[in-house]
Design a protein around this motif. Structure first.
Motif, short mmCIF file in Angstrom:
data_model
loop_
_atom_site.label_atom_id
_atom_site.label_comp_id
_atom_site.label_asym_id
_atom_site.label_seq_id
_atom_site.Cartn_x
_atom_site.Cartn_y
_atom_site.Cartn_z
N GLU A 28 43.88 88.45 -79.05
CA GLU A 28 44.96 88.56 -78.05
C GLU A 28 44.97 89.96 -77.46
OE1 GLU A 28 48.55 89.85 -76.40
OE2 GLU A 28 47.99 90.46 -78.41
N ARG A 29 44.81 90.96 -78.30
CA ARG A 29 44.78 92.35 -77.81
C ARG A 29 43.57 92.60 -76.91
NH1 ARG A 29 48.00 96.24 -80.48
NH2 ARG A 29 49.92 95.18 -81.05
N LEU A 30 42.44 92.00 -77.22
CA LEU A 30 41.26 92.14 -76.35
C LEU A 30 41.51 91.48 -75.00
CD1 LEU A 30 38.36 91.61 -78.91
CD2 LEU A 30 39.06 93.76 -77.81
N ALA A 31 42.15 90.32 -75.00
CA ALA A 31 42.50 89.66 -73.74
C ALA A 31 43.44 90.55 -72.94
CB ALA A 31 43.15 88.30 -74.02
N GLU A 32 44.36 91.17 -73.63
CA GLU A 32 45.30 92.09 -73.00
C GLU A 32 44.54 93.26 -72.34
OE1 GLU A 32 48.24 95.04 -75.18
OE2 GLU A 32 48.85 92.96 -75.50
N LEU A 33 43.53 93.77 -73.03
CA LEU A 33 42.74 94.87 -72.46
C LEU A 33 41.97 94.43 -71.22
CD1 LEU A 33 41.43 96.67 -75.66
CD2 LEU A 33 43.10 97.52 -74.00
N LEU A 34 41.47 93.21 -71.21
CA LEU A 34 40.77 92.70 -70.02
C LEU A 34 41.74 92.62 -68.83
CD1 LEU A 34 38.58 89.86 -71.54
CD2 LEU A 34 37.82 92.11 -70.72
N VAL A 35 42.93 92.14 -69.07
CA VAL A 35 43.95 92.10 -68.01
C VAL A 35 44.27 93.52 -67.56
CG1 VAL A 35 46.36 91.52 -67.50
CG2 VAL A 35 44.92 89.90 -68.75
N SER A 36 44.38 94.42 -68.52
CA SER A 36 44.71 95.81 -68.21
C SER A 36 43.65 96.46 -67.31
CB SER A 36 44.84 96.62 -69.50
OG SER A 36 45.06 97.97 -69.22
#
Length: 183
Positions: A28-36
């Motif tokens: 989930e945190r990696l997905a968040e980084l991609l969005v970021s």
């Protein structure tokens, strides 16, 4: 799940479901980084300027430490799953994920993990930003306590809380100053 290896020495074993939970949060945190990254490009294309680069790396290490600590402490210290603590902590961890994405969605392309503010944009008053200026940081703080406590990793919860408070002190100072400059 814990166990004893050959000759009576303690083994480093972690319940597979607990490892899956922490890995799920990591994904989930990696997905968040991609969005970021996508949102940071959007902000920079509109004149956004980044502030506080120096503390960002520390923040990343602290957040990675939360995930690693939740697993390592459980395995090294033979932490048990205590249902009266673990189930509520799991529920809070799940709610934290939903609230985090509510924050992301509410800010839209203005949200990212760095401090990049587009000049002239008004502060958001959508979603949880109606009530709090920085709801995502509250969510992170709550998750930092709940996730380790799912499997009784109280040292990780305590260490993350203390270190995260120090990081947030710097982060909030930088972010609030950047938001004021952008007005």
């Amino acid at each position: 799940m814990t166990g004893v290896a050959n000759g009576g020495s303690a083994a480093f074993l972690v319940a597979p479901w607990h490892l899956a939970l922490v890995c799920g949060v990591a994904v989930e945190r990696l997905a968040e980084l991609l969005v970021s990254v996508r949102h940071a490009r959007w902000a920079r294309a509109r004149g956004g300027v980044e502030r506080g680069r120096r503390h960002y790396r520390v923040m990343v290490v602290v957040h990675a430490g939360l995930l690693a600590g939740a697993v390592v402490e459980t395995g090294l210290c033979d932490r048990p799953f205590v249902p009266a603590l673990g189930w509520p902590a799991l529920a809070v961890t799940a709610v934290a994920q939903v609230l985090r994405w509510w924050c992301v969605r509410s800010l839209g392309p203005c949200w990212n993990t760095r401090v990049i503010v587009v000049p002239g944009l008004a502060l958001s008053t959508r979603g949880p930003y109606r009530w709090l200026r920085h709801p995502n940081y509250l969510v992170v703080a709550v998750e930092g306590i709940a996730l380790p406590l799912v499997h009784s990793a109280w040292l990780t919860a305590l260490a993350f809380t203390v270190v995260n408070a120090a990081v947030l002190t710097v982060r909030l100072r930088v972010e609030n100053a950047a938001l004021e400059l952008a007005r």
